[in-house]
Each structure stands twice: as structure tokens, then as C-alpha cells.
Design an enzyme around this catalytic site. Structure first.
Site, PDB file in Angstrom:
ATOM      1  N   GLU A 232       0.870  -1.184   0.000  1.00 26.40           N
ATOM      2  CA  GLU A 232       0.000   0.000   0.000  1.00 26.40           C
ATOM      3  C   GLU A 232       0.898   1.221   0.000  1.00 26.40           C
ATOM      4  OE1 GLU A 232      -3.014   0.226  -0.571  1.00 26.40           O
ATOM      5  OE2 GLU A 232      -3.391  -1.920  -0.489  1.00 26.40           O
ATOM      6  N   CYS A 266      -1.584   9.043   3.837  1.00 25.36           N
ATOM      7  CA  CYS A 266      -1.632   8.600   2.439  1.00 25.36           C
ATOM      8  C   CYS A 266      -2.955   9.018   1.818  1.00 25.36           C
ATOM      9  CB  CYS A 266      -1.458   7.096   2.350  1.00 25.36           C
ATOM     10  SG  CYS A 266      -2.673   6.203   3.329  1.00 25.36           S
ATOM     11  N   GLU A 359       3.270  13.044  -5.054  1.00 24.55           N
ATOM     12  CA  GLU A 359       2.930  13.245  -3.642  1.00 24.55           C
ATOM     13  C   GLU A 359       4.014  14.062  -2.925  1.00 24.55           C
ATOM     14  OE1 GLU A 359       3.568   9.866  -0.847  1.00 24.55           O
ATOM     15  OE2 GLU A 359       1.435  10.014  -0.441  1.00 24.55           O
TER      16      GLU A 359
HETATM   17  P1  NAD Z   1       8.995   4.655   3.339  1.00 20.51           P
HETATM   18  O1  NAD Z   1       8.661   4.004   2.056  1.00 20.51           O
HETATM   19  O2  NAD Z   1      10.177   5.546   3.387  1.00 20.51           O
HETATM   20  O3  NAD Z   1       9.273   3.529   4.469  1.00 20.51           O
HETATM   21  C1  NAD Z   1       8.317   2.539   4.773  1.00 20.51           C
HETATM   22  C2  NAD Z   1       9.018   1.362   5.443  1.00 20.51           C
HETATM   23  O4  NAD Z   1       9.865   0.701   4.497  1.00 20.51           O
HETATM   24  C3  NAD Z   1       9.929   1.739   6.606  1.00 20.51           C
HETATM   25  O5  NAD Z   1       9.811   0.761   7.617  1.00 20.51           O
HETATM   26  C4  NAD Z   1      11.311   1.704   5.976  1.00 20.51           C
HETATM   27  O6  NAD Z   1      12.343   1.502   6.919  1.00 20.51           O
HETATM   28  C5  NAD Z   1      11.181   0.522   5.038  1.00 20.51           C
HETATM   29  N1  NAD Z   1      12.113   0.484   3.895  1.00 20.51           N
HETATM   30  C6  NAD Z   1      12.737   1.542   3.304  1.00 20.51           C
HETATM   31  N2  NAD Z   1      13.441   1.098   2.234  1.00 20.51           N
HETATM   32  C7  NAD Z   1      13.252  -0.240   2.159  1.00 20.51           C
HETATM   33  C8  NAD Z   1      13.706  -1.252   1.253  1.00 20.51           C
HETATM   34  N3  NAD Z   1      14.495  -0.977   0.220  1.00 20.51           N
HETATM   35  N4  NAD Z   1      13.286  -2.526   1.472  1.00 20.51           N
HETATM   36  C9  NAD Z   1      12.464  -2.828   2.498  1.00 20.51           C
HETATM   37  N5  NAD Z   1      12.009  -1.916   3.373  1.00 20.51           N
HETATM   38  C10 NAD Z   1      12.400  -0.633   3.211  1.00 20.51           C
HETATM   39  O7  NAD Z   1       7.671   5.404   3.826  1.00 20.51           O
HETATM   40  P2  NAD Z   1       7.442   6.355   5.093  1.00 20.51           P
HETATM   41  O8  NAD Z   1       8.165   7.643   4.890  1.00 20.51           O
HETATM   42  O9  NAD Z   1       7.679   5.609   6.361  1.00 20.51           O
HETATM   43  O10 NAD Z   1       5.857   6.612   4.995  1.00 20.51           O
HETATM   44  C11 NAD Z   1       5.281   7.601   4.197  1.00 20.51           C
HETATM   45  C12 NAD Z   1       4.736   7.003   2.910  1.00 20.51           C
HETATM   46  O11 NAD Z   1       3.835   5.953   3.230  1.00 20.51           O
HETATM   47  C13 NAD Z   1       3.926   7.986   2.081  1.00 20.51           C
HETATM   48  O12 NAD Z   1       4.262   7.839   0.727  1.00 20.51           O
HETATM   49  C14 NAD Z   1       2.484   7.566   2.325  1.00 20.51           C
HETATM   50  O13 NAD Z   1       1.595   7.917   1.285  1.00 20.51           O
HETATM   51  C15 NAD Z   1       2.621   6.103   2.480  1.00 20.51           C
HETATM   52  N6  NAD Z   1       1.518   5.530   3.248  1.00 20.51           N
HETATM   53  C16 NAD Z   1       0.608   4.754   2.568  1.00 20.51           C
HETATM   54  C17 NAD Z   1      -0.476   4.215   3.245  1.00 20.51           C
HETATM   55  C18 NAD Z   1      -1.475   3.340   2.537  1.00 20.51           C
HETATM   56  O14 NAD Z   1      -2.147   2.562   3.210  1.00 20.51           O
HETATM   57  N7  NAD Z   1      -1.616   3.443   1.221  1.00 20.51           N
HETATM   58  C19 NAD Z   1      -0.637   4.456   4.609  1.00 20.51           C
HETATM   59  C20 NAD Z   1       0.308   5.246   5.266  1.00 20.51           C
HETATM   60  C21 NAD Z   1       1.382   5.765   4.564  1.00 20.51           C
END
Ligand code: NAD
Length: 469
Positions: A232, A266, A359
Site C-alpha cells: 500500500e 496517504c 505526492e
Molecule cells: P517509506 O517508504 O520511506 O518507508 C516505509 C518502510 O519501508 C519503513 O519501515 C522503511 O524503513 C522501510 N524500507 C525503506 N526502504 C526499504 C527497502 N528498500 N526494502 C524494504 N524496506 C524498506 O515510507 P514512510 O516515509 O515511512 O511513509 C510515508 C509514505 O507511506 C507515504 O508515501 C504515504 O503515502 C505512504 N503511506 C501509505 C499508506 C497506505 O495505506 N496506502 C498508509 C500510510 C502511509
């Protein structure tokens, strides 16, 4: 990899909320093996035992509600009213999945057997094994739980790799289950990208929430490992305002949906598409945004707190500058102090501009004007995302036409883009989502795999020769 993972309070960056050594990637396979041993015990636990563990976790969540809400405020800067709502929702999620332990685990179908041979044809959903959950910081309690609770309810083990920015909240989620589960069944693994990748490599099923860029990598890694995955991701969500919408009520709703929690959802509204003359709504929106209390997220009346990190603040600054340089008009005072970024409303921006299409995870939204609903739908759909769209107005025909035309996973009519029902399927279209939906009963399907069983009565014994003579 030896650097400590630290989470700091956005409103007071000197306040280190949690600090932990990251789990080295090479350790994750062993931890997954431990989880797998625990899972063999847990899957044999009957539904009453699993439900009881989830119910006790829900009771603990309620008993710790104030402390957990305060921790959310402190660690990720969420305004306290929203933090309390998140905690309430987390407890309700646990209740819901406790009950789901008693749900049907399959279907009964008519068997294709010889007429003289009675039998059954049935399906059975079985746990997949170890669920690898990788989560973001913005719903630091609800998101880990809306993944972990259905995974546990259906008999899986859980490895949770939380966001480094929300480590303390993830540890609080882990503590809800202390003493309730077989040892090693639920493990919180602090770490960054490399630990996340190792969790994906070790898991039997992967659920990710986060940015589109990382989600795409996760989906590829899981596909390579041959395990089911749901991701997501982000959105560039639109609100379509029809000419007969109630101006004041819609403006207040959109201001909150765009700027609440500094736009760090999000589901936040990022594009406001006005059908017809945009002037009255623009004026009402500027007033509604100005009326949102900004400041210390621990204050009960505050709607807009800080953004999560200096990097997040700089992204908003850069987006505003890029929009302004290309003709965008900034309608609000803007500016920032520390990590408090004043909400930014823009208009006169080309819908093809990167700021309009991508975004920016902060308090920034853009107003567009279109002549009719058809143009609104084209504009809404003309981005790579498709998480949620809201539509506002009274004409039922137009509302239904909009609901039919927009390409997003969630459509909210006269309701804000923000807001999630944990008992309904949740997810987006296009780059907002990959794989099956999460939440509701969709989650029970995702964390299980369906086996189809044909169970026939033994063939009737052959009739002795003398009797048949
Ligand atoms: P992010 O993608 O930076 O990180 C998310 C998670 O992934 C963290 O735990 C991070 O440590 C991990 N991660 C980072 N790189 C990785 C890799 N290469 N392999 C595996 N794991 C990795 O996101 P964020 O800054 O924590 O959150 C904000 C984003 O999340 C926004 O884009 C927002 O829209 C989205 N979001 C989506 C939803 C939804 O349900 N659609 C809900 C909440 C947030």
C-alpha cells in the site's frame, strides 16, 4: 549497519524517544526460523485461544490508551485528538480480528464423484507461515496492528519491521502481546532498509505500507522470493467539488482532509478540483485553512503539528518554490518554524506540473478549476496514483457518475478522503497499490492460502461372486 536507530520527537528534536541497535540483516533468517517454530504451535491453537490473546491485547490497548496516545504525539508529532482516535481504532481492530478467529475457514462445494460414492468437496484456508510486515511511521500503532492482528488471527507468525521514526510505538505494539503468544511468534525487528529487505527474503507472505518507490522495490523482491505480497503506497488524492456543494461545510472538510496532521496521511486531499467558478470555494478554503490551529501537537485543539523530519520540511519548501517558479500562486501565508510548516494552498498551477502529479508528504494542496464533471474526472485520473477520491455535491446523478468515473480504490461521497474503515477492504489502484486489498475480511484471505480437499467415502466393497449369481 552498526549505527543506532533513533527516533526523535519532531516538535523537540533533542528528545530521543527510542534508540536501538538495528537487527543485522544476517540475523533475520534465524529469527524467522524461531518464528516458524512458534507458528507450528500457534496454528494448532484453536480459535478460542487465538481470539482470547487478541482480546486481551485489545483490553491492554484500552487500559494504556492515554499513555499510548501521548507516545504517538511525542514520537511522530500527531495531534493528540487524532492520536487518541488512532488508539481507539487500534483496540477496535484487535476486537474485530479476535472475533474473526471464529469465521468460516472455507466453503463447501458439490463434489464430482460417482453417484454411489458419497463425499465432500471443501476448501480450507491455512496460515501461510511467517508474515513479514514493513510499516511506515505515520500511523505507528494502527498500521502495524491492522496487519499483525489478521496475520495472528489466521495462525501466522509475525516479523514486524517498523519505521525507524516510529520505533517506540512499534515496541509498545509488541508489548501488548507479552506473555500471550508462543515465544518468538511476534517479533519487532528495528532497522532500516536492509533489515526490511532481509525480512522480505525470510517471510512466507509480505505486507508493506510506505512510499511508492520503496513499495515497488518490495513488490519485486517478494516476487523474486516467490511469496505473496501486498504493498500500500502513496496517493495524489483529489476532491471533486460540484457546483451545488455546500460551500462552508465542504471547505472545512477539505481543509482538515488536506492539512490535518500536517498532510501526512496517504489519504490526505492534495488536489481540489472545482467544477465551475472556483472563486467562492477558493475564498472559503483559504479561510478554513487559516482557521486550523497549528502548533504543539500535545494541545487538544491543535489540528496541524510538525512534519516528521527536516527532510520532509525541505520537500515542502522545494515543492512550493518549484510551483511558484512555474506560475503557481500561493494563497496562504506559508513559511516554517523548526518543523512546523504552515499549510500551503496553491492555485494557477498546470495540472501536468510535477508538484500537481507527485505526492508531497506535507501540508500542501492545489486548487484546479474545470468546466464540467467530465473534465474533472479526466484530471483526477491523469496521475499515476489512485488511492482515494472524494466527491462533494447534492445532484445524485452527478455524484454517481463521478463515483463511476474516478479510478481510485476508495471513493468517498460527501466525506473526506481521509478516514479508513478497518472492516472494509482498503487499497488503491495504479501506483498506489500492488496486490490484494488489506483490512476487513480481505486480510483473512491474504494471510492464508486456500487448499481444496476432495473427501470421498471408500468405494463400496465388491459384491461376492455367489451373491451376484
Ligand atoms: P517509506 O517508504 O520511506 O518507508 C516505509 C518502510 O519501508 C519503513 O519501515 C522503511 O524503513 C522501510 N524500507 C525503506 N526502504 C526499504 C527497502 N528498500 N526494502 C524494504 N524496506 C524498506 O515510507 P514512510 O516515509 O515511512 O511513509 C510515508 C509514505 O507511506 C507515504 O508515501 C504515504 O503515502 C505512504 N503511506 C501509505 C499508506 C497506505 O495505506 N496506502 C498508509 C500510510 C502511509
Amino acid at each position: 549497519m552498526s549505527e543506532l536507530i533513533q527516533s526523535r520527537s519532531p516538535q523537540n528534536p533533542d528528545d530521543v524517544v527510542a534508540e536501538h541497535a538495528p537487527v543485522p540483516p544476517h540475523r533475520v533468517a534465524d529469527l524467522a526460523a524461531r518464528a516458524r517454530v512458534a507458528q507450528a504451535v500457534w496454528r494448532r491453537e484453536g480459535p478460542a485461544g487465538r481470539a482470547s490473546a487478541l482480546r486481551v491485547a485489545a483490553e491492554r490497548m484500552r487500559a494504556r490508551a492515554d499513555a499510548t496516545a501521548d507516545l504517538i504525539v511525542r514520537e511522530v508529532g500527531k495531534p493528540v485528538a487524532e492520536a487518541r482516535a488512532e488508539v481507539g481504532r487500534a483496540a477496535a481492530i484487535l476486537d474485530y480480528y479476535a472475533q474473526s478467529c471464529f469465521a468460516a475457514t472455507g466453503d463447501l462445494l458439490p463434489p464430482s464423484l460417482p453417484a454411489e460414492q458419497p463425499g465432500l468437496l471443501y476448501t480450507e484456508r491455512r496460515p501461510r507461515g511467517v508474515a513479514g510486515l514493513v510499516t511506515p511511521w505515520n500511523f505507528p500503532v494502527a498500521i502495524p496492528l491492522w496487519k499483525a492482528a489478521p496475520a495472528l488471527a489466521t495462525g501466522n507468525a509475525v516479523l514486524l519491521k517498523p519505521s525507524p521514526e516510529a520505533l517506540a510505538c512499534a515496541e509498545a505494539v509488541g508489548r501488548l502481546f507479552d506473555g500471550l503468544l508462543p515465544d518468538g511468534l511476534l517479533q519487532v525487528l528495528p532497522g532500516g532498509a536492509e533489515t526490511g529487505q532481509a525480512v522480505i527474503d525470510a517471510a512466507d507472505v509480505v505486507s508493506f505500507t510506505g512510499s511508492a518507490a520503496v513499495g515497488a522495490e518490495v513488490a519485486v523482491a517478494a516476487a523474486r522470493a516467490g511469496v505473496p505480497v501486498q504493498a500500500e503506497m502513496g496517493g495524489q488524492n483529489a476532491a471533486v467539488v460540484l457546483p451545488d456543494a455546500d460551500l462552508a461545510a465542504t471547505a472545512a472538510m477539505l481543509a482538515a482532509a488536506a492539512m490535518g496532521y500536517a498532510g501526512q496521511k496517504c489519504t490526505a486531499t492534495r488536489r481540489i478540483v472545482v467544477v465551475g467558478d472556483p472563486a467562492p470555494l477558493t475564498e472559503a478554503l483559504v479561510a478554513a485553512v487559516a482557521a486550523l490551529p497549528c502548533g504543539d501537537p500535545a494541545r487538544a485543539d491543535v489540528a496541524v503539528g510538525p512534519v516528521i523530519t527536516p527532510v520532509a520540511r525541505d520537500r515542502v519548501r522545494d515543492a512550493v518554490e518549484a510551483a511558484r517558479a512555474d506560475g503557481g500562486r500561493v494563497l496562504t501565508p506559508g513559511g516554517d518554524t523548526g518543523l512546523l510548516v504552515a499549510p500551503v494552498l496553491l492555485d494557477r498551477l498546470d495540472p501536468g506540473h510535477p508538484v500537481a502529479r507527485e505526492e508531497t508528504f506535507g501540508p500542501l494542496a492545489t486548487i484546479f478549476a474545470v468546466p464540467d464533471l467530465a473534465a474533472a474526472i479526466t484530471l483526477v485520473n491523469d496521475v499515476r496514483y489512485g488511492l482515494v477520491t472524494s466527491v462533494h455535491g447534492r445532484d445524485l446523478g452527478l455524484l454517481l457518475e463521478a463515483a463511476r468515473g474516478v479510478d481510485s480504490g476508495l471513493i468517498r461521497v460527501n466525506a473526506p478522503t481521509t478516514g479508513v474503515d478497518f472492516h472494509a477492504p482498503f487499497g488503491g489502484e495504479k501506483a498506489s497499490s500492488h496486490g490484494p486489498r488489506e483490512q476487513g475480511t480481505a486480510a483473512l484471505d491474504f494471510y492464508t492460502s486456500t487448499r481444496t480437499v476432495t473427501l470421498a467415502a471408500p468405494p463400496p466393497p465388491p459384491v461376492p461372486a455367489e451373491e451376484s449369481a
